[in-house]
Design an enzyme around this catalytic site. Structure first.
Site, PDB file in Angstrom:
ATOM      1  N   ARG A 154      75.279  52.743 -15.349  1.00 14.11           N
ATOM      2  CA  ARG A 154      75.526  53.634 -14.720  1.00 14.11           C
ATOM      3  C   ARG A 154      77.102  53.929 -14.598  1.00 14.11           C
ATOM      4  NH1 ARG A 154      71.046  53.346  -9.462  1.00 14.11           N
ATOM      5  NH2 ARG A 154      69.708  54.753 -10.509  1.00 14.11           N
TER       6      ARG A 154
ATOM      7  N   LYS B 190      50.217  56.207  -6.475  1.00 18.50           N
ATOM      8  CA  LYS B 190      49.497  57.000  -5.456  1.00 18.50           C
ATOM      9  C   LYS B 190      49.543  58.549  -5.781  1.00 18.50           C
ATOM     10  CE  LYS B 190      51.147  54.626  -1.791  1.00 18.50           C
ATOM     11  NZ  LYS B 190      51.931  54.992  -0.715  1.00 18.50           N
TER      12      LYS B 190
ATOM     13  N   GLY C 113      62.388  57.043 -12.684  1.00 16.41           N
ATOM     14  CA  GLY C 113      61.843  55.840 -12.025  1.00 16.41           C
ATOM     15  C   GLY C 113      61.159  54.788 -13.179  1.00 16.41           C
TER      16      GLY C 113
ATOM     17  N   GLY D 160      64.075  59.546  -7.209  1.00 16.69           N
ATOM     18  CA  GLY D 160      63.760  60.597  -6.101  1.00 16.69           C
ATOM     19  C   GLY D 160      64.303  62.081  -6.394  1.00 16.69           C
TER      20      GLY D 160
HETATM   21  P1  AMP Z   1      55.158  55.314  -9.113  1.00 18.89           P
HETATM   22  O1  AMP Z   1      56.234  54.772  -8.492  1.00 18.89           O
HETATM   23  O2  AMP Z   1      54.214  56.366  -8.300  1.00 18.89           O
HETATM   24  O3  AMP Z   1      55.490  56.046 -10.761  1.00 18.89           O
HETATM   25  O4  AMP Z   1      54.009  54.141  -9.307  1.00 18.89           O
HETATM   26  C1  AMP Z   1      54.231  53.151 -10.366  1.00 18.89           C
HETATM   27  C2  AMP Z   1      53.502  51.996 -10.157  1.00 18.89           C
HETATM   28  O5  AMP Z   1      52.077  52.254 -10.348  1.00 18.89           O
HETATM   29  C3  AMP Z   1      53.839  50.778 -10.905  1.00 18.89           C
HETATM   30  O6  AMP Z   1      54.081  49.802  -9.990  1.00 18.89           O
HETATM   31  C4  AMP Z   1      52.340  50.476 -11.324  1.00 18.89           C
HETATM   32  O7  AMP Z   1      52.069  49.051 -11.183  1.00 18.89           O
HETATM   33  C5  AMP Z   1      51.421  50.961 -10.633  1.00 18.89           C
HETATM   34  N1  AMP Z   1      49.993  51.306 -11.345  1.00 18.89           N
HETATM   35  C6  AMP Z   1      49.757  51.888 -12.333  1.00 18.89           C
HETATM   36  N2  AMP Z   1      48.613  52.080 -12.720  1.00 18.89           N
HETATM   37  C7  AMP Z   1      47.911  51.416 -11.912  1.00 18.89           C
HETATM   38  C8  AMP Z   1      46.516  51.127 -11.558  1.00 18.89           C
HETATM   39  N3  AMP Z   1      45.697  51.327 -12.366  1.00 18.89           N
HETATM   40  N4  AMP Z   1      46.202  50.278 -10.491  1.00 18.89           N
HETATM   41  C9  AMP Z   1      47.197  50.019  -9.552  1.00 18.89           C
HETATM   42  N5  AMP Z   1      48.586  50.276  -9.834  1.00 18.89           N
HETATM   43  C10 AMP Z   1      48.867  51.131 -10.889  1.00 18.89           C
END
Ligand code: AMP
Length: 390
Positions: free
Chosen positions: A34, A199, A349, A372
């Site tokens: 950065r 999620k 991210g 974000g």
């Molecule tokens: P996000 O911050 O929403 O982009 O989510 C990223 C996170 O999703 C990472 O920490 C991954 O470990 C988690 N992730 C991806 N695939 C899976 C899965 N099949 N089950 C549980 N967590 C997951």
């Protein structure tokens, strides 16, 4: 959007809001990406004989104990090495010491001000965009340049506050981010979205905004299981976002041809890297199994769709990429995109982190650094930091 090249900055006192929110361990900067990223804007100001005032936040400051570990002074040392010139540092975010340094600046001189979030100890003044604080900081300069994309979705005193008192523009980093992301405003088709991550809840805004624009949305990651559950598929112990089953159902009903779900998974019984996994069809998971990555059949299916894409935006890994065993398909799909030169924006991210580790970050069309901020851009929200400059 006004950029630094649209402004008369010659010989002026210029405040640059940088993103120096870098990882520091025991006073040592672990990753200076950065800081390096901020150099073009700073150098441009040096070349225009400006008196330069740099500001940035670092971490979060909630109590006295947070002050020392979020001290910004190591950044001044690193900047000094990179720019090969002295960098003054103001230990305080306001007061006589800072004002005296600013008054003493000659053309080309640079001062870095202490972490703007030190002001959060006193009633969250920085993070709540305290009017007096923004006006005070603005009084130190004549022109304001915002080059911190990562906080553009927040209204803080050091971005929105200062911008509302001074002629303002964006620096090269933000300009570059906006230029890259703006291809999504009127995307070429086929326009494909790859969405992974944990999620559904975190991605609802993105899905709602992009589902009407995209030709396909390829779902992966933990998110996929809530969609499958909505179709009545047994997902075993896989991640479920119960509250959003109805949302997934609605999306699948309204856009049956757009949303693609995994057809197979790497499954196991425990959330760990230690056990062996097997690849199973999405419809064949047992009650005690969980999917931690998409399977190779899904990857092939997604590759076929991506092959013809004119523009791709990808947010979120397709599996638990923190575990060696379950990062495979994320890495392979990144490789496919790079090898086939598919114009892809990595939307902030975790997927940027995954691409960095796998060595693909610099090979894709654009890796958006905003976290974000990128997500809110993809949700189609207005970004306060930009509005203040407009
Ligand atoms: P996000 O911050 O929403 O982009 O989510 C990223 C996170 O999703 C990472 O920490 C991954 O470990 C988690 N992730 C991806 N695939 C899976 C899965 N099949 N089950 C549980 N967590 C997951």
């Amino acid at each position: 959007m006004k950029t630094i090249k649209d402004m008369n900055i010659d010989n002026k006192r210029v405040i640059i809001r940088c993103d120096f929110n870098v990882p520091i361990k025991e006073g040592v900067i672990v990753d200076d990406t950065r800081i390096v990223g901020a150099l073009p804007t700073i150098q441009y100001c040096i070349d225009h004989d400006c008196k330069i005032i740099l500001m940035s936040h670092l971490g979060r400051v909630k109590e006295e104990a947070d002050l020392e570990k979020n001290d910004l002074s190591p950044v001044a040392d690193r900047l000094s090495q990179l720019l090969k010139r002295d960098i003054l540092f103001s230990k305080k975010t306001r007061g006589e010491e800072l004002e005296a340094i600013v008054d003493s600046l000659e053309s080309g001189d640079i001062v870095l001000v202490q972490n703007t979030r030190y002001e959060d100890l006193d009633g969250k003044k920085e993070s709540s965009n305290d009017e007096e604080l923004g006006a005070y900081w603005a009084s130190l300069g004549e022109v304001f340049v915002n080059d911190a994309f990562g906080t553009i979705h927040r209204a803080h005193a050091s971005n929105v506050g200062i911008a509302s008192h001074l002629p303002s523009c964006v620096g090269f980093l933000i300009e570059q981010e906006l230029n890259a992301l703006s291809v999504l405003d009127h995307p070429e088709h086929p326009f494909v979205v790859v969405l992974g991550g944990a999620k559904v809840a975190d991605k609802i805004g993105v899905i709602e905004n992009l589902v009407t624009k995209a030709d396909k949305i390829l779902i992966g990651g933990g998110m996929a299981f809530t969609f499958l559950k909505a179709k009545g598929v047994n997902i075993g112990k896989s991640l479920l976002d119960e509250e959003n089953i109805d949302f997934c159902k609605k999306m699948l009903e309204e856009y049956p041809d757009k949303i693609e779900l995994p057809i197979d998974f790497a499954v196991t019984n425990e959330f760990t890297n230690d056990e062996e996994y097997r690849t199973k069809l999405a419809t064949e998971l047992a009650d005690d199994e969980m999917g931690l990555d998409i399977g190779s059949k899904t990857r092939t299916l997604y590759e076929e769709i991506l092959r013809d894409a004119r523009i791709v935006i990808w947010n979120g890994p397709l599996g638990v990429y923190e575990f060696e065993k379950y990062k495979k398909n994320t890495d392979e799909l990144l490789k496919f995109i790079v090898e086939h030169n598919i114009k892809t924006i990595l939307g902030g991210g975790d997927i940027v982190a995954a691409a960095t580790t796998a060595g693909y970050k610099d090979l894709v069309y654009h890796a958006s650094t905003g976290g974000g901020a990128t997500l809110e851009y993809l949700e189609g929200k207005t970004l306060p930091g930009l509005e203040a400059i407009k």
